[in-house]
Scaffold this motif. Structure first.
Motif, PDB file in Angstrom:
ATOM      1  N   PRO A  67       0.830  -1.209   0.000  1.00 10.74           N
ATOM      2  CA  PRO A  67       0.000   0.000   0.000  1.00 10.74           C
ATOM      3  C   PRO A  67       0.861   1.255   0.000  1.00 10.74           C
ATOM      4  O   PRO A  67       1.702   1.441   0.861  1.00 10.74           O
ATOM      5  CB  PRO A  67      -0.832  -0.120   1.270  1.00 10.74           C
ATOM      6  N   LYS A  68       0.670   2.105  -1.018  1.00 11.94           N
ATOM      7  CA  LYS A  68       1.505   3.287  -1.170  1.00 11.94           C
ATOM      8  C   LYS A  68       0.744   4.586  -0.917  1.00 11.94           C
ATOM      9  O   LYS A  68       1.340   5.634  -0.825  1.00 11.94           O
ATOM     10  CB  LYS A  68       2.086   3.304  -2.581  1.00 11.94           C
ATOM     11  N   SER A  69      -0.559   4.509  -0.863  1.00 15.80           N
ATOM     12  CA  SER A  69      -1.354   5.709  -0.648  1.00 15.80           C
ATOM     13  C   SER A  69      -1.740   5.814   0.818  1.00 15.80           C
ATOM     14  O   SER A  69      -1.840   4.814   1.519  1.00 15.80           O
ATOM     15  CB  SER A  69      -2.612   5.660  -1.514  1.00 15.80           C
ATOM     16  N   ARG A  70      -1.988   7.043   1.243  1.00 11.76           N
ATOM     17  CA  ARG A  70      -2.319   7.271   2.653  1.00 11.76           C
ATOM     18  C   ARG A  70      -3.485   8.248   2.750  1.00 11.76           C
ATOM     19  O   ARG A  70      -3.547   9.238   2.046  1.00 11.76           O
ATOM     20  CB  ARG A  70      -1.122   7.858   3.371  1.00 11.76           C
ATOM     21  N   LEU A  71      -4.409   7.931   3.643  1.00 13.98           N
ATOM     22  CA  LEU A  71      -5.497   8.832   3.999  1.00 13.98           C
ATOM     23  C   LEU A  71      -5.228   9.263   5.424  1.00 13.98           C
ATOM     24  O   LEU A  71      -5.130   8.437   6.323  1.00 13.98           O
ATOM     25  CB  LEU A  71      -6.852   8.127   3.894  1.00 13.98           C
ATOM     26  N   ARG A  72      -5.073  10.563   5.646  1.00 13.65           N
ATOM     27  CA  ARG A  72      -4.638  11.081   6.942  1.00 13.65           C
ATOM     28  C   ARG A  72      -5.619  12.128   7.463  1.00 13.65           C
ATOM     29  O   ARG A  72      -6.086  12.982   6.722  1.00 13.65           O
ATOM     30  CB  ARG A  72      -3.257  11.705   6.777  1.00 13.65           C
ATOM     31  N   MET A  73      -5.914  12.049   8.758  1.00 10.65           N
ATOM     32  CA  MET A  73      -6.742  13.055   9.408  1.00 10.65           C
ATOM     33  C   MET A  73      -5.906  14.311   9.561  1.00 10.65           C
ATOM     34  O   MET A  73      -4.903  14.318  10.261  1.00 10.65           O
ATOM     35  CB  MET A  73      -7.204  12.558  10.778  1.00 10.65           C
ATOM     36  N   SER A  74      -6.303  15.378   8.875  1.00 11.55           N
ATOM     37  CA  SER A  74      -5.509  16.606   8.923  1.00 11.55           C
ATOM     38  C   SER A  74      -6.075  17.625   9.907  1.00 11.55           C
ATOM     39  O   SER A  74      -5.406  18.587  10.257  1.00 11.55           O
ATOM     40  CB  SER A  74      -5.412  17.226   7.524  1.00 11.55           C
ATOM     41  N   GLN A  75      -7.304  17.403  10.345  1.00  7.71           N
ATOM     42  CA  GLN A  75      -7.928  18.321  11.307  1.00  7.71           C
ATOM     43  C   GLN A  75      -8.987  17.534  12.060  1.00  7.71           C
ATOM     44  O   GLN A  75      -9.787  16.830  11.455  1.00  7.71           O
ATOM     45  CB  GLN A  75      -8.561  19.484  10.536  1.00  7.71           C
ATOM     46  N   SER A  76      -9.008  17.654  13.396  1.00  8.64           N
ATOM     47  CA  SER A  76      -9.955  16.845  14.165  1.00  8.64           C
ATOM     48  C   SER A  76     -11.330  17.498  14.307  1.00  8.64           C
ATOM     49  O   SER A  76     -12.332  16.803  14.354  1.00  8.64           O
ATOM     50  CB  SER A  76      -9.381  16.521  15.541  1.00  8.64           C
ATOM     51  N   PHE A  77     -11.380  18.824  14.392  1.00 12.60           N
ATOM     52  CA  PHE A  77     -12.686  19.468  14.498  1.00 12.60           C
ATOM     53  C   PHE A  77     -12.697  20.783  13.746  1.00 12.60           C
ATOM     54  O   PHE A  77     -11.890  21.654  14.031  1.00 12.60           O
ATOM     55  CB  PHE A  77     -13.081  19.719  15.963  1.00 12.60           C
ATOM     56  N   PRO A  78     -13.594  20.931  12.792  1.00 14.21           N
ATOM     57  CA  PRO A  78     -14.429  19.872  12.251  1.00 14.21           C
ATOM     58  C   PRO A  78     -13.563  18.849  11.510  1.00 14.21           C
ATOM     59  O   PRO A  78     -12.487  19.203  11.011  1.00 14.21           O
ATOM     60  CB  PRO A  78     -15.372  20.589  11.295  1.00 14.21           C
ATOM     61  N   PRO A  79     -14.010  17.590  11.455  1.00 12.59           N
ATOM     62  CA  PRO A  79     -13.191  16.542  10.834  1.00 12.59           C
ATOM     63  C   PRO A  79     -12.830  16.873   9.391  1.00 12.59           C
ATOM     64  O   PRO A  79     -13.672  17.319   8.613  1.00 12.59           O
ATOM     65  CB  PRO A  79     -14.085  15.301  10.897  1.00 12.59           C
ATOM     66  N   ASN A  80     -11.579  16.685   9.073  1.00 12.65           N
ATOM     67  CA  ASN A  80     -11.086  16.938   7.720  1.00 12.65           C
ATOM     68  C   ASN A  80      -9.956  15.949   7.459  1.00 12.65           C
ATOM     69  O   ASN A  80      -9.148  15.681   8.340  1.00 12.65           O
ATOM     70  CB  ASN A  80     -10.595  18.376   7.592  1.00 12.65           C
ATOM     71  N   SER A  81      -9.890  15.425   6.269  1.00 16.32           N
ATOM     72  CA  SER A  81      -8.823  14.479   5.945  1.00 16.32           C
ATOM     73  C   SER A  81      -8.206  14.840   4.607  1.00 16.32           C
ATOM     74  O   SER A  81      -8.779  15.573   3.813  1.00 16.32           O
ATOM     75  CB  SER A  81      -9.357  13.048   5.923  1.00 16.32           C
ATOM     76  N   SER A  82      -7.009  14.334   4.386  1.00  6.27           N
ATOM     77  CA  SER A  82      -6.332  14.542   3.112  1.00  6.27           C
ATOM     78  C   SER A  82      -5.811  13.193   2.632  1.00  6.27           C
ATOM     79  O   SER A  82      -5.547  12.297   3.422  1.00  6.27           O
ATOM     80  CB  SER A  82      -5.180  15.536   3.267  1.00  6.27           C
ATOM     81  N   SER A  83      -5.685  13.073   1.333  1.00 11.95           N
ATOM     82  CA  SER A  83      -5.228  11.819   0.758  1.00 11.95           C
ATOM     83  C   SER A  83      -4.139  12.092  -0.253  1.00 11.95           C
ATOM     84  O   SER A  83      -4.203  13.063  -1.001  1.00 11.95           O
ATOM     85  CB  SER A  83      -6.402  11.103   0.076  1.00 11.95           C
ATOM     86  N   ALA A  84      -3.150  11.230  -0.266  1.00 13.23           N
ATOM     87  CA  ALA A  84      -2.090  11.299  -1.274  1.00 13.23           C
ATOM     88  C   ALA A  84      -2.033   9.939  -1.943  1.00 13.23           C
ATOM     89  O   ALA A  84      -1.792   8.933  -1.289  1.00 13.23           O
ATOM     90  CB  ALA A  84      -0.754  11.633  -0.622  1.00 13.23           C
TER      91      ALA A  84
END
Length: 103
Positions: A67-84
């Motif tokens: 697995p080479k891709s990552r989904l990461r929580m970038s902010q806890s409130f309000p919830p926000n995530s980023s993916s590479a």
């Protein structure tokens, strides 16, 4: 997924194709950051386009073992995530169906 105006060279001709399809990923634990991220493993990839009576299909022929891709929580409130998403994936099988007559 969509790839509009994708260039494909075939028998000395360049075709501008509009691909559509899907990607399926499995979510794995990220051992380096298990609290705020997960690893994404490609388990299915297929895109097709049609031109001049021909169907072009790009399809994954094996499961991504690393697995080479990552989904990461970038902010806890309000919830926000980023993916590479990595561009390094297993080789895709390619099928050309139909008949193509260069003009």
């Amino acid at each position: 997924m969509f790839a509009i105006d994708a260039k494909l060279e075939y028998e000395g001709n360049t075709l501008a194709l509009a691909f559509s399809g899907r990607i399926k990923e499995r979510v794995d634990v990220d051992p380096n950051d298990p609290i705020s991220s997960v690893k994404l493993r490609v388990i299915g990839f297929r895109m097709s386009a049609q031109a001049d009576g021909m169907t072009v299909t790009l399809e994954q022929n094996d499961v991504d073992v690393d697995p080479k891709s990552r989904l990461r929580m970038s902010q806890s409130f309000p919830p926000n995530s980023s993916s590479a998403m990595s561009s390094h994936s297993p080789p895709a099988s390619r099928r050309l169906q139909g008949e193509h007559r260069p003009s």
